[in-house]
Design a protein around this motif. Structure first.
Motif, mmCIF file in Angstrom:
data_model
loop_
_atom_site.group_PDB
_atom_site.id
_atom_site.type_symbol
_atom_site.label_atom_id
_atom_site.label_comp_id
_atom_site.label_asym_id
_atom_site.label_seq_id
_atom_site.Cartn_x
_atom_site.Cartn_y
_atom_site.Cartn_z
ATOM 1 N N LYS A 1 43.319 52.211 28.168
ATOM 2 C CA LYS A 1 43.472 51.480 29.093
ATOM 3 C C LYS A 1 42.688 51.241 30.249
ATOM 4 C CE LYS A 1 48.494 51.826 28.180
ATOM 5 N NZ LYS A 1 49.728 51.937 28.427
ATOM 6 N N THR A 2 42.144 50.024 30.191
ATOM 7 C CA THR A 2 41.026 49.770 31.425
ATOM 8 C C THR A 2 41.468 48.550 32.334
ATOM 9 O OG1 THR A 2 39.263 50.191 29.889
ATOM 10 C CG2 THR A 2 38.627 48.810 31.588
ATOM 11 N N THR A 3 41.456 48.910 33.645
ATOM 12 C CA THR A 3 41.915 48.234 34.832
ATOM 13 C C THR A 3 40.757 47.598 35.573
ATOM 14 O OG1 THR A 3 43.861 49.557 34.508
ATOM 15 C CG2 THR A 3 43.603 48.171 36.529
ATOM 16 N N TRP A 4 40.883 46.546 36.051
ATOM 17 C CA TRP A 4 39.795 45.932 36.897
ATOM 18 C C TRP A 4 40.207 46.344 38.252
ATOM 19 C CZ3 TRP A 4 40.653 40.949 39.958
ATOM 20 C CH2 TRP A 4 39.472 40.609 40.626
ATOM 21 N N LYS A 5 39.311 46.966 39.053
ATOM 22 C CA LYS A 5 39.621 47.505 40.285
ATOM 23 C C LYS A 5 39.208 46.702 41.312
ATOM 24 C CE LYS A 5 41.118 51.154 40.396
ATOM 25 N NZ LYS A 5 42.438 51.540 40.122
ATOM 26 N N GLU A 6 37.863 46.223 41.489
ATOM 27 C CA GLU A 6 37.369 45.184 42.577
ATOM 28 C C GLU A 6 35.940 44.684 41.990
ATOM 29 O OE1 GLU A 6 37.006 47.006 46.254
ATOM 30 O OE2 GLU A 6 35.394 48.541 45.314
ATOM 31 N N ASN A 7 35.676 43.467 42.559
ATOM 32 C CA ASN A 7 34.115 43.023 41.928
ATOM 33 C C ASN A 7 34.045 43.320 40.478
ATOM 34 O OD1 ASN A 7 31.834 41.824 42.735
ATOM 35 N ND2 ASN A 7 30.896 43.629 43.458
ATOM 36 N N MET A 8 33.049 44.003 40.237
ATOM 37 C CA MET A 8 32.486 44.264 38.598
ATOM 38 C C MET A 8 32.951 45.549 38.387
ATOM 39 S SD MET A 8 31.213 41.251 37.853
ATOM 40 C CE MET A 8 30.079 41.828 36.423
#
Length: 143
Positions: free
Chosen positions: A7-14
């Motif tokens: 599972k991959t989660t966007w944290k911030e910016n890129m």
């Protein structure tokens, strides 16, 4: 058939964070030249690390079983990206470096060959899209 789920989660910016079946997490980020902050691994470079890790695990296991352990072992990978998008690795060179006072070249060659041709699934995946070259380097140290 085995299944892996990541599972991959966007944290911030890129920046993204991925979990792993091992329970460990890793952070990926683009470099500043691509709008990121360089605070994580680059995804394509992770592919190269996966290739080295997969084959390296095989080789260490095989050398142990063959009673041909070495004092030091490292894998250097040089990969060439295509010029056009989507950019991917089309040429990959894998350099295996072994160091010991009593190297066993035949066993080292056999272990690497078994990893490359039989056991390393990541190597097989790379062969589907890239020209892969293998080279073994033996470094002898004094007793």
């Amino acid at each position: 058939m085995a299944t892996n789920i990541v599972k991959t989660t966007w944290k911030e910016n890129m920046q993204f964070e991925s979990d792993n079946p091992s329970g460990l997490n890793l952070t990926m980020d683009a470099g500043e030249e691509s709008g990121g902050e360089g605070k994580g691994y680059r995804p394509k470079a992770l592919m190269l690390a996966s290739l080295a890790g997969c084959s390296g695990l095989d080789v260490v296991s095989l050398l142990t079983k063959m009673r041909a352990e070495v004092a030091d072992f490292k894998i250097d990978i040089t990969a060439e990206l295509t010029d056009e998008h989507p950019k991917f690795y089309n040429k990959v060179k894998v350099d295996y470096h072994f160091t010991d006072a009593d190297l066993k070249p035949e066993k080292i060659q056999k272990a690497v060959n078994l990893s490359v041709t039989k056991y390393c699934g990541v190597m097989e995946m790379f062969r589907q899209f890239a020209e892969v070259e293998i080279e073994i380097h033996l470094h002898t140290i004094a007793n």
